[in-house]
Write a protein that holds these residues in place. Structure first.
Motif, PDB file in Angstrom:
ATOM      1  N   ILE A  39       9.274  -2.095  -5.988  1.00 17.50           N
ATOM      2  CA  ILE A  39       8.041  -2.520  -5.482  1.00 17.50           C
ATOM      3  C   ILE A  39       7.847  -2.254  -4.091  1.00 17.50           C
ATOM      4  CG2 ILE A  39       7.119  -4.929  -4.933  1.00 17.50           C
ATOM      5  CD1 ILE A  39       8.401  -6.044  -7.526  1.00 17.50           C
ATOM      6  N   CYS A  40       8.964  -2.175  -3.460  1.00 16.97           N
ATOM      7  CA  CYS A  40       8.680  -1.911  -1.765  1.00 16.97           C
ATOM      8  C   CYS A  40       8.401  -0.431  -1.732  1.00 16.97           C
ATOM      9  CB  CYS A  40      10.271  -2.361  -1.212  1.00 16.97           C
ATOM     10  SG  CYS A  40      10.463  -3.938  -0.983  1.00 16.97           S
ATOM     11  N   ALA A  41       9.054   0.252  -2.529  1.00 17.35           N
ATOM     12  CA  ALA A  41       8.586   1.891  -2.367  1.00 17.35           C
ATOM     13  C   ALA A  41       7.218   1.951  -2.759  1.00 17.35           C
ATOM     14  CB  ALA A  41       9.537   2.606  -3.265  1.00 17.35           C
ATOM     15  N   GLY A  42       6.587   1.266  -3.822  1.00 14.93           N
ATOM     16  CA  GLY A  42       5.333   1.311  -4.157  1.00 14.93           C
ATOM     17  C   GLY A  42       4.275   0.744  -2.943  1.00 14.93           C
ATOM     18  N   GLN A  43       4.771  -0.163  -2.337  1.00 17.90           N
ATOM     19  CA  GLN A  43       4.132  -0.854  -1.235  1.00 17.90           C
ATOM     20  C   GLN A  43       3.909   0.157  -0.080  1.00 17.90           C
ATOM     21  OE1 GLN A  43       5.836  -4.699  -0.673  1.00 17.90           O
ATOM     22  NE2 GLN A  43       4.633  -5.531  -2.246  1.00 17.90           N
TER      23      GLN A  43
END
Length: 140
Positions: A39-43
């Motif tokens: 999720i953080c990489a996507g954000q």
């Protein structure tokens, strides 16, 4: 009554589907689980992509202005805007293929989305930097 039950079920399914698509809030400074890291990489990629889109719009405007100036000198000179758009389309193809390839390191695994998003973010930041150079005055 049957129609009402069908409509109620459809509305409930739509609400559940919309809720499932929302990403949970994650403390990306302390992400531990693979899901949180994905999720953080996507954000991170989403932020990099928003920055790129902003700079790209500025670069298109700058190339239009350049074309206008060059057109006043000679009608054969303009083409900077089209060259930028051609380069951007080619870059998108490269970025997407390169990052798909980066995901093969963990193909099918839970880490694959993080690798792909990380690659997308990194290449997008590099492209943003390249486009910013187009906005700088010559000789600086």
């Amino acid at each position: 009554m049957r129609v009402f039950a069908s409509l109620s079920g459809l509305l409930l399914l739509s609400a559940v589907s919309a809720a499932a698509q929302e990403q949970p809030r994650v403390d990306c400074q302390n992400a531990v689980t693979q899901m949180d890291m994905n999720i953080c990489a996507g954000q991170d990629y989403d932020r990099a992509d928003a920055d790129l889109n902003n700079i790209y719009k500025q670069a298109v405007a700058a190339m239009k202005a350049m074309d206008k100036e060059l057109g006043e000198i000679d009608a054969a000179y303009p083409g900077a805007e089209q060259a930028l758009k051609k380069a951007q389309r080619a870059w998108i193809g490269y970025r997407d293929g390169q990052c798909e390839l980066a995901g093969f390191e963990a193909r099918g695994g839970s880490m694959e989305p993080m690798l792909v998003s990380g690659c997308l973010a990194e290449l997008t930041r590099k492209r943003t930097s390249e486009l910013k150079q187009l906005l700088e005055p010559s000789g600086n």
